[in-house]
Design a protein around this motif. Structure first.
Motif, mmCIF file in Angstrom:
data_model
loop_
_atom_site.group_PDB
_atom_site.id
_atom_site.type_symbol
_atom_site.label_atom_id
_atom_site.label_comp_id
_atom_site.label_asym_id
_atom_site.label_seq_id
_atom_site.Cartn_x
_atom_site.Cartn_y
_atom_site.Cartn_z
ATOM 1 N N PHE A 62 11.459 8.555 -3.306
ATOM 2 C CA PHE A 62 12.167 8.179 -2.077
ATOM 3 C C PHE A 62 11.622 8.845 -0.811
ATOM 4 O O PHE A 62 12.178 8.652 0.264
ATOM 5 C CB PHE A 62 13.661 8.495 -2.219
ATOM 6 C CG PHE A 62 14.384 7.553 -3.149
ATOM 7 C CD1 PHE A 62 14.538 6.214 -2.803
ATOM 8 C CD2 PHE A 62 14.891 7.985 -4.369
ATOM 9 C CE1 PHE A 62 15.190 5.323 -3.656
ATOM 10 C CE2 PHE A 62 15.557 7.104 -5.230
ATOM 11 C CZ PHE A 62 15.709 5.765 -4.868
ATOM 12 N N HIS A 63 10.521 9.617 -0.913
ATOM 13 C CA HIS A 63 10.128 10.449 0.243
ATOM 14 C C HIS A 63 9.792 9.623 1.487
ATOM 15 O O HIS A 63 10.065 10.028 2.597
ATOM 16 C CB HIS A 63 8.974 11.403 -0.120
ATOM 17 C CG HIS A 63 7.614 10.793 -0.032
ATOM 18 N ND1 HIS A 63 7.119 9.933 -0.986
ATOM 19 C CD2 HIS A 63 6.653 10.890 0.906
ATOM 20 C CE1 HIS A 63 5.912 9.544 -0.620
ATOM 21 N NE2 HIS A 63 5.597 10.100 0.524
ATOM 22 N N ASP A 64 9.214 8.433 1.311
ATOM 23 C CA ASP A 64 8.852 7.588 2.467
ATOM 24 C C ASP A 64 9.804 6.390 2.630
ATOM 25 O O ASP A 64 9.422 5.370 3.221
ATOM 26 C CB ASP A 64 7.406 7.093 2.329
ATOM 27 C CG ASP A 64 6.389 8.094 2.878
ATOM 28 O OD1 ASP A 64 6.763 8.954 3.698
ATOM 29 O OD2 ASP A 64 5.203 8.005 2.483
ATOM 30 N N TYR A 65 11.010 6.528 2.122
ATOM 31 C CA TYR A 65 11.992 5.429 2.145
ATOM 32 C C TYR A 65 12.149 4.807 3.540
ATOM 33 O O TYR A 65 12.299 3.599 3.682
ATOM 34 C CB TYR A 65 13.347 5.967 1.657
ATOM 35 C CG TYR A 65 14.465 4.951 1.597
ATOM 36 C CD1 TYR A 65 14.611 4.114 0.498
ATOM 37 C CD2 TYR A 65 15.390 4.847 2.640
ATOM 38 C CE1 TYR A 65 15.650 3.193 0.433
ATOM 39 C CE2 TYR A 65 16.427 3.930 2.586
ATOM 40 C CZ TYR A 65 16.547 3.107 1.481
ATOM 41 O OH TYR A 65 17.578 2.188 1.423
ATOM 42 N N GLN A 74 0.830 -1.221 0.000
ATOM 43 C CA GLN A 74 0.000 0.000 0.000
ATOM 44 C C GLN A 74 0.861 1.268 0.000
ATOM 45 O O GLN A 74 0.507 2.261 -0.629
ATOM 46 C CB GLN A 74 -0.934 0.016 1.224
ATOM 47 C CG GLN A 74 -2.175 -0.840 1.056
ATOM 48 C CD GLN A 74 -2.890 -0.600 -0.275
ATOM 49 O OE1 GLN A 74 -2.910 -1.450 -1.150
ATOM 50 N NE2 GLN A 74 -3.459 0.599 -0.442
ATOM 51 N N ARG A 75 1.945 1.208 0.703
ATOM 52 C CA ARG A 75 2.835 2.364 0.785
ATOM 53 C C ARG A 75 3.555 2.565 -0.551
ATOM 54 O O ARG A 75 3.837 3.697 -0.953
ATOM 55 C CB ARG A 75 3.836 2.134 1.930
ATOM 56 C CG ARG A 75 4.788 3.258 2.233
ATOM 57 C CD ARG A 75 4.182 4.594 2.620
ATOM 58 N NE ARG A 75 3.068 4.523 3.532
ATOM 59 C CZ ARG A 75 2.468 5.603 4.066
ATOM 60 N NH1 ARG A 75 2.895 6.823 3.778
ATOM 61 N NH2 ARG A 75 1.453 5.450 4.866
ATOM 62 N N TYR A 76 3.828 1.470 -1.249
ATOM 63 C CA TYR A 76 4.436 1.574 -2.580
ATOM 64 C C TYR A 76 3.439 2.203 -3.561
ATOM 65 O O TYR A 76 3.801 3.076 -4.366
ATOM 66 C CB TYR A 76 4.891 0.198 -3.068
ATOM 67 C CG TYR A 76 5.537 0.244 -4.427
ATOM 68 C CD1 TYR A 76 6.790 0.826 -4.609
ATOM 69 C CD2 TYR A 76 4.888 -0.277 -5.551
ATOM 70 C CE1 TYR A 76 7.387 0.879 -5.860
ATOM 71 C CE2 TYR A 76 5.469 -0.224 -6.802
ATOM 72 C CZ TYR A 76 6.722 0.357 -6.955
ATOM 73 O OH TYR A 76 7.289 0.425 -8.193
ATOM 74 N N ILE A 77 2.181 1.802 -3.467
ATOM 75 C CA ILE A 77 1.137 2.377 -4.326
ATOM 76 C C ILE A 77 0.989 3.879 -4.035
ATOM 77 O O ILE A 77 0.872 4.690 -4.963
ATOM 78 C CB ILE A 77 -0.198 1.613 -4.124
ATOM 79 C CG1 ILE A 77 -0.048 0.198 -4.690
ATOM 80 C CG2 ILE A 77 -1.367 2.344 -4.766
ATOM 81 C CD1 ILE A 77 -1.153 -0.757 -4.294
ATOM 82 N N HIS A 78 1.012 4.226 -2.757
ATOM 83 C CA HIS A 78 1.003 5.651 -2.365
ATOM 84 C C HIS A 78 2.175 6.385 -3.013
ATOM 85 O O HIS A 78 2.020 7.484 -3.551
ATOM 86 C CB HIS A 78 1.054 5.751 -0.834
ATOM 87 C CG HIS A 78 1.539 7.067 -0.293
ATOM 88 N ND1 HIS A 78 0.789 8.222 -0.364
ATOM 89 C CD2 HIS A 78 2.706 7.415 0.319
ATOM 90 C CE1 HIS A 78 1.473 9.226 0.197
ATOM 91 N NE2 HIS A 78 2.633 8.764 0.613
ATOM 92 N N THR A 79 3.341 5.766 -2.984
ATOM 93 C CA THR A 79 4.550 6.373 -3.553
ATOM 94 C C THR A 79 4.390 6.631 -5.052
ATOM 95 O O THR A 79 4.802 7.688 -5.555
ATOM 96 C CB THR A 79 5.765 5.465 -3.263
ATOM 97 O OG1 THR A 79 5.985 5.446 -1.844
ATOM 98 C CG2 THR A 79 7.014 5.944 -3.967
ATOM 99 N N ALA A 131 2.188 17.029 -3.000
ATOM 100 C CA ALA A 131 1.932 15.772 -3.734
ATOM 101 C C ALA A 131 1.657 14.636 -2.751
ATOM 102 O O ALA A 131 0.770 13.801 -2.980
ATOM 103 C CB ALA A 131 3.113 15.438 -4.638
ATOM 104 N N ASP A 132 2.393 14.616 -1.659
ATOM 105 C CA ASP A 132 2.187 13.604 -0.614
ATOM 106 C C ASP A 132 0.768 13.713 -0.034
ATOM 107 O O ASP A 132 0.119 12.713 0.257
ATOM 108 C CB ASP A 132 3.239 13.837 0.485
ATOM 109 C CG ASP A 132 3.208 12.791 1.579
ATOM 110 O OD1 ASP A 132 2.887 11.630 1.305
ATOM 111 O OD2 ASP A 132 3.537 13.159 2.729
ATOM 112 N N TYR A 133 0.307 14.938 0.076
ATOM 113 C CA TYR A 133 -1.008 15.189 0.685
ATOM 114 C C TYR A 133 -2.158 14.872 -0.261
ATOM 115 O O TYR A 133 -3.192 14.350 0.172
ATOM 116 C CB TYR A 133 -1.057 16.666 1.111
ATOM 117 C CG TYR A 133 -2.206 17.024 2.023
ATOM 118 C CD1 TYR A 133 -2.104 16.863 3.406
ATOM 119 C CD2 TYR A 133 -3.398 17.535 1.509
ATOM 120 C CE1 TYR A 133 -3.153 17.194 4.244
ATOM 121 C CE2 TYR A 133 -4.455 17.870 2.346
ATOM 122 C CZ TYR A 133 -4.328 17.692 3.708
ATOM 123 O OH TYR A 133 -5.370 18.021 4.546
HETATM 124 FE FE FE Z 1 4.026 9.825 1.977
#
Ligand code: FE
Ligand code: GDP
Ligand code: FE
Ligand code: FE
Length: 187
Positions: free
Chosen positions: A49-52, A17-22, A126-128
């Motif tokens: 790489f923001h949530d690496y 899920q976090r990869y899909i978010h990325t 973009a993250d938001y």
């Molecule tokens: Fe994020």
């Protein structure tokens, strides 16, 4: 570094899920970079790489914050904040990205900071607003992001602070400092 290589690296660090978010953050950051005339390739890499560091243990993140002399006040606030500065450090040391603009965009993607660069604002927003996000107020920020980046940033910060206050969560000072900085500039 090419997109495919970067994505392959980050994929090893994240849950599905976090990869899909990325991927959503990447697409959105590229779109905003084109719209506002930022460096599209830097926006792409910073977003990828923001949530690496998102799934590193609290213990590891805490150790890095201490050993690398990061702002120690982070430790007095939510561990949710830690993956941003720790991520910038690990992306530099483990992945080998040396571009300071990219590293700063990763470092400040959660709290923001006063006088954010265009690239930092793009990654923060973009993250938001990336397409997989759904929470009250996100559509308003999505629309604002395509009209006026600082107004979108201000609304996102307003919402985040409001959300945290409703949960009786402490607010990290930089989050407030970012809010104040944009508030003054929008006057
Ligand atoms: Fe994020
Ligand atoms: P994510 O990593 O894609 O989920 O998004 P972020 O990195 O932007 O935010 C991670 C978490 O940090 C979110 O749950 C935010 O609500 C939280 N957060 C952001 N600013 C603050 C703050 O000032 N204080 C606290 N306690 N949490 C914050
Ligand atoms: Fe994050
Ligand atoms: Fe964020």
């Amino acid at each position: 570094m090419k997109r495919e290589e970067a994505l392959a690296i980050v994929r090893t660090q994240l849950k599905e899920q976090r990869y899909i978010h990325t991927l959503g953050v990447m697409e959105t950051a590229i779109e905003l970079a084109k719209l506002y005339g930022a460096d599209v390739q830097k926006a792409e890499l910073a977003a990828i790489f923001h949530d690496y560091a998102k799934f590193r243990t609290k213990e590891e993140m805490k150790r890095i914050i201490i050993e690398q002399h990061m702002p120690q006040d982070l430790l007095a606030y939510s561990p949710e904040l830690w993956h941003a500065p720790v991520g910038a450090y690990l992306v530099q040391t483990e992945v080998g990205i040396q571009d300071e603009d990219i590293l700063q965009a990763i470092r400040y993607h959660t709290s923001g900071r006063p006088n954010m660069t265009l690239l930092e604002k793009i990654v923060y927003i973009a993250d938001y607003i990336e397409p997989n996000r759904s929470f009250p107020g996100v559509d308003e920020v999505r629309a604002l992001a395509r009209e006026h980046l600082d107004r979108a940033l201000f609304r996102a910060l307003q919402n985040t602070i409001q959300f945290l206050m409703d949960k009786r969560e402490p607010i990290y000072p930089d989050t407030f400092h970012t809010y104040n900085d944009i508030a003054k500039k929008l006057k």
